[in-house]
Motif scaffolding. Sequence first.
Motif, short mmCIF file in Angstrom:
data_model
loop_
_atom_site.label_atom_id
_atom_site.label_comp_id
_atom_site.label_asym_id
_atom_site.label_seq_id
_atom_site.Cartn_x
_atom_site.Cartn_y
_atom_site.Cartn_z
N VAL A 54 0.81 -1.22 0.00
CA VAL A 54 0.00 0.00 0.00
C VAL A 54 0.85 1.28 0.00
CG1 VAL A 54 -1.96 -1.18 1.07
CG2 VAL A 54 -0.35 0.06 2.54
N LEU A 55 2.17 1.12 0.07
CA LEU A 55 3.08 2.28 0.05
C LEU A 55 3.35 2.69 -1.40
CD1 LEU A 55 4.93 4.05 1.91
CD2 LEU A 55 6.70 2.30 1.61
N ALA A 56 3.32 4.00 -1.65
CA ALA A 56 3.58 4.49 -3.02
C ALA A 56 5.06 4.36 -3.36
CB ALA A 56 3.16 5.96 -3.12
N PRO A 57 5.39 4.09 -4.61
CA PRO A 57 6.80 4.09 -5.01
C PRO A 57 7.42 5.46 -4.71
CG PRO A 57 5.42 3.14 -6.73
CD PRO A 57 4.48 3.72 -5.71
N GLY A 58 8.62 5.44 -4.18
CA GLY A 58 9.30 6.69 -3.82
C GLY A 58 8.97 7.15 -2.41
N ALA A 59 8.06 6.45 -1.74
CA ALA A 59 7.68 6.81 -0.36
C ALA A 59 8.37 5.88 0.63
CB ALA A 59 6.16 6.74 -0.22
N SER A 60 8.30 6.25 1.92
CA SER A 60 9.04 5.49 2.94
C SER A 60 8.16 4.97 4.06
CB SER A 60 10.14 6.37 3.55
OG SER A 60 11.14 6.63 2.60
N LEU A 61 8.61 3.85 4.61
CA LEU A 61 8.01 3.24 5.80
C LEU A 61 8.92 3.56 6.99
CD1 LEU A 61 6.24 1.05 7.33
CD2 LEU A 61 7.92 -0.61 6.55
N TYR A 62 8.31 4.00 8.08
CA TYR A 62 9.06 4.32 9.30
C TYR A 62 8.59 3.35 10.37
CZ TYR A 62 10.01 8.49 6.66
OH TYR A 62 10.40 9.35 5.66
N SER A 63 9.44 2.41 10.74
CA SER A 63 9.05 1.37 11.69
C SER A 63 9.87 1.46 12.96
CB SER A 63 9.27 0.00 11.03
OG SER A 63 9.31 -1.01 12.01
N ALA A 68 13.18 -9.08 6.55
CA ALA A 68 11.77 -9.04 6.15
C ALA A 68 11.49 -7.80 5.30
CB ALA A 68 10.87 -9.05 7.38
N LEU A 69 12.02 -6.66 5.70
CA LEU A 69 11.80 -5.42 4.94
C LEU A 69 12.46 -5.50 3.56
CD1 LEU A 69 12.34 -3.02 7.93
CD2 LEU A 69 10.24 -3.17 6.61
N THR A 70 13.65 -6.05 3.53
CA THR A 70 14.38 -6.16 2.26
C THR A 70 13.67 -7.13 1.32
OG1 THR A 70 16.38 -5.78 3.54
CG2 THR A 70 16.69 -6.54 1.29
N GLU A 71 13.20 -8.25 1.88
CA GLU A 71 12.50 -9.24 1.03
C GLU A 71 11.17 -8.70 0.50
OE1 GLU A 71 12.29 -12.90 3.24
OE2 GLU A 71 14.36 -13.45 2.73
N ALA A 72 10.63 -7.68 1.20
CA ALA A 72 9.38 -7.06 0.73
C ALA A 72 9.66 -6.02 -0.35
CB ALA A 72 8.63 -6.42 1.90
N GLY A 73 10.93 -5.87 -0.72
CA GLY A 73 11.29 -4.98 -1.82
C GLY A 73 11.63 -3.57 -1.39
N LEU A 74 11.80 -3.36 -0.07
CA LEU A 74 12.11 -2.02 0.43
C LEU A 74 13.63 -1.85 0.56
CD1 LEU A 74 9.32 -1.73 3.15
CD2 LEU A 74 9.25 -0.97 0.77
N ALA A 75 14.09 -0.62 0.36
CA ALA A 75 15.51 -0.32 0.47
C ALA A 75 15.77 0.40 1.79
CB ALA A 75 15.94 0.56 -0.70
N LEU A 76 16.69 -0.11 2.58
CA LEU A 76 16.91 0.47 3.90
C LEU A 76 17.60 1.82 3.78
CD1 LEU A 76 18.10 -2.67 5.87
CD2 LEU A 76 15.79 -1.79 5.55
N LEU A 127 14.78 0.95 15.15
CA LEU A 127 14.05 1.94 14.34
C LEU A 127 14.62 1.91 12.92
CD1 LEU A 127 14.46 3.53 17.41
CD2 LEU A 127 12.57 4.68 16.28
N ILE A 128 13.71 1.74 11.96
CA ILE A 128 14.13 1.58 10.57
C ILE A 128 13.35 2.53 9.67
CG2 ILE A 128 14.28 -0.03 8.62
CD1 ILE A 128 14.53 -2.32 10.60
N GLU A 129 14.07 3.16 8.76
CA GLU A 129 13.42 3.90 7.67
C GLU A 129 13.73 3.15 6.39
OE1 GLU A 129 14.38 8.08 7.46
OE2 GLU A 129 13.77 8.20 5.37
N ALA A 130 12.69 2.79 5.64
CA ALA A 130 12.90 1.99 4.43
C ALA A 130 12.09 2.58 3.27
CB ALA A 130 12.47 0.54 4.67
N LEU A 131 12.73 2.69 2.14
CA LEU A 131 12.14 3.34 0.96
C LEU A 131 11.63 2.29 -0.03
CD1 LEU A 131 12.09 6.05 -0.90
CD2 LEU A 131 14.21 5.12 -1.83
N LYS A 132 10.45 2.58 -0.61
CA LYS A 132 9.97 1.72 -1.71
C LYS A 132 10.49 2.33 -3.02
CE LYS A 132 5.76 -0.19 -3.71
NZ LYS A 132 4.38 -0.55 -3.37
N PRO A 133 11.41 1.65 -3.66
CA PRO A 133 12.02 2.25 -4.87
C PRO A 133 10.99 2.45 -5.98
CG PRO A 133 13.24 0.32 -4.13
CD PRO A 133 11.95 0.33 -3.37
N VAL A 134 11.24 3.45 -6.81
CA VAL A 134 10.40 3.66 -7.99
C VAL A 134 10.84 2.61 -9.01
CG1 VAL A 134 9.82 5.31 -9.82
CG2 VAL A 134 10.30 6.12 -7.49
N ALA A 135 9.86 1.89 -9.55
CA ALA A 135 10.22 0.75 -10.46
C ALA A 135 10.89 1.26 -11.72
CB ALA A 135 8.96 -0.01 -10.80
#
Length: 217
Positions: free
Chosen positions: A149-158, A190-198, A209-217
């Motif tokens: 549900v995260l947009a490409p180019g956006a980040s998850l803050y966990s 888990a975050l990396t396998e979901a396709g997020l870049a740390l 505490l992790i910030e992970a970016l969803k790369p733009v395809a």
Amino acid sequence: MNRGREVIKRSIANLYSWSADRVYEPLVVQRAFPLLGGNLNELALEQGRRAVANAGTRPLLDMPVGTAFFTVTAAAAHDGLVVGADIAAGMVKRAKRAGAEAGVDNLVAVQTEAHRLPFADHSFGAILCTNGLQVIPGLEEAVAELARVLAPGASLYSSAITMPVAAALPSSVGRKLPTVLKSRRELVVALTEAGLALRSVRSQRFATLIEALKPVA
Ligand SMILES: C[S@@+](CC[C@H](N)C(=O)[O-])C[C@H]1O[C@@H](n2cnc3c(N)ncnc32)[C@H](O)[C@@H]1O
């Protein structure tokens, strides 16, 4: 879906619902988080500020929202919609009240669960997952759903509390443990396998505490 896991999820939801108006903030937020995570609460608020800056005017998801203790600050600073999602009906009710008491009209709280978020792909300009992954059964599935549900180019803050029991065990065993017993490494995998870049990984006592970016395809 695994029946045993469904029973565990329901029990967790009932426990949190019960605690929402009673012990959650005084015992968990004010006592347990600082004890287990040092200045975790200040760092969670900082993640909220970064999420707001990252989202721009796009919707921001906070999952799980809990009592919205941290969410109302992010909602007050955000120009767009903030969706707070949680499995526990008591938490959702309390989060709605917290938003109304704080005078923020852009916070919408919904009862839903981490593995079946009722949102389209790429809906959110940032996601906060504050102190959440340790209590949600099924780390990989929960993270994959957040990434969806995260947009490409956006980040998850966990942020998550983990007692690194798994670090002393073979990884085949560690992967099967509840997330609270996993190590920082399992969260990262888990975050990396979901396709997020740390973007950043930091620790405070038992908190990661992790910030992970969803790369733009
Ligand atoms: C430790 S609290 C964190 C709440 C809030 N983010 C905070 O930091 O105060 C964990 C929350 O996860 C929610 N939760 C547990 N299992 C869940 C699931 N499967 N899906 C969605 N929320 C869940 C609980 O109801 C509870 O509100």
